[in-house]
Design a protein around this motif. Structure first.
Motif, mmCIF file in Angstrom:
data_model
loop_
_atom_site.group_PDB
_atom_site.id
_atom_site.type_symbol
_atom_site.label_atom_id
_atom_site.label_comp_id
_atom_site.label_asym_id
_atom_site.label_seq_id
_atom_site.Cartn_x
_atom_site.Cartn_y
_atom_site.Cartn_z
ATOM 1 N N THR A 34 0.832 -1.212 0.000
ATOM 2 C CA THR A 34 0.000 0.000 0.000
ATOM 3 C C THR A 34 0.860 1.253 0.000
ATOM 4 O O THR A 34 0.572 2.201 -0.744
ATOM 5 C CB THR A 34 -0.945 -0.001 1.219
ATOM 6 N N ASN A 35 1.912 1.266 0.817
ATOM 7 C CA ASN A 35 2.806 2.435 0.843
ATOM 8 C C ASN A 35 3.483 2.637 -0.505
ATOM 9 O O ASN A 35 3.642 3.769 -0.961
ATOM 10 C CB ASN A 35 3.869 2.281 1.932
ATOM 11 N N GLU A 37 2.338 1.610 -3.459
ATOM 12 C CA GLU A 37 1.312 2.002 -4.425
ATOM 13 C C GLU A 37 0.974 3.487 -4.321
ATOM 14 O O GLU A 37 0.738 4.156 -5.326
ATOM 15 C CB GLU A 37 0.056 1.161 -4.214
ATOM 16 N N ASN A 38 0.968 4.006 -3.110
ATOM 17 C CA ASN A 38 0.615 5.405 -2.888
ATOM 18 C C ASN A 38 1.798 6.359 -2.994
ATOM 19 O O ASN A 38 1.624 7.569 -2.851
ATOM 20 C CB ASN A 38 -0.051 5.562 -1.517
ATOM 21 N N GLN A 43 3.742 6.239 -8.686
ATOM 22 C CA GLN A 43 2.792 6.895 -9.582
ATOM 23 C C GLN A 43 3.485 7.454 -10.821
ATOM 24 O O GLN A 43 2.942 7.389 -11.926
ATOM 25 C CB GLN A 43 2.036 7.976 -8.821
ATOM 26 N N THR A 54 3.361 -1.563 -8.928
ATOM 27 C CA THR A 54 3.454 -1.840 -7.495
ATOM 28 C C THR A 54 4.004 -3.233 -7.231
ATOM 29 O O THR A 54 4.905 -3.410 -6.412
ATOM 30 C CB THR A 54 2.084 -1.677 -6.810
#
Length: 185
Positions: A34-35, A37-38, A43, A54
């Motif tokens: 999650t970290n 991906e964000n 990005q 990711t």
């Protein structure tokens, strides 16, 4: 009888190596996916490549946990990075324990109740390389990001030799010794 025992040990080693590799990758994904991906870097890479990255970046961390660097192109040439080693975060640097722990457990299971002599137990534990090596080779190739002009990903030779061969042979054998020793008692 010996051929059957050797085949059984190889089968347990293969299964243990596959399980250790996949479980290790999944743990890294659950803890840090999650970290990643964000993150801004993820990005940007997704924008530049048009692909979801990711899962590949998680693979980079997984290889970094084996002390395998990631080669990244730059303006002044390629540079090698180990994001786990260069981190100040305890949750990230703790990843260094993950591959050895899983491989010791896999080696333990591969040798459990299957070896009379320590050398046989160590060999049976080291058989986890049969499953770990092919997945390390595949991961090193699949976790590469970029095009023909510029690619970034795990350093191939180190990924194959260190993560794919040295780690499972060493830690699998240690686990095998423990598994063989405890099963003999």
């Amino acid at each position: 009888m010996v051929d059957t025992d050797a085949k059984r040990a190889a089968g347990r080693g293969l299964a243990g190596g596959i399980a250790a590799w996949i479980l290790g990758y999944l743990v890294v994904y659950v803890l840090h996916g999650t970290n990643i991906e964000n993150s801004l870097g993820s990005q940007i890479l997704e924008f530049l490549t048009g692909d979801a990255v990711t899962w590949k970046l998680v693979g980079w961390l997984f290889f970094n946990a084996h002390n395998v660097t990631v080669t990244v192109p730059g303006f002044l040439g390629e540079s090698a990075w180990n994001f786990v080693a260069q981190s100040d975060e305890a949750a990230l640097t703790a990843l260094f324990v993950l591959p050895p722990a899983l491989l010791i457990l896999a080696g333990f299971a591969a040798a459990w109740n299957a070896a009379d002599a320590p050398t046989t137990a160590a060999r049976n534990g080291a058989a986890v390389v049969l499953g770990y090596l092919p997945l390390s080779v595949a991961g090193a190739v699949l976790f590469t990001i970029g095009s023909e002009d510029a690619t970034a990903g795990p350093t191939l030779v180190t990924a194959v030799l260190l993560a794919g061969a040295v780690y499972p042979l060493l830690f699998g054998a240690v686990g095998g010794l423990a598994g063989g020793h405890l099963s003999a008692d």
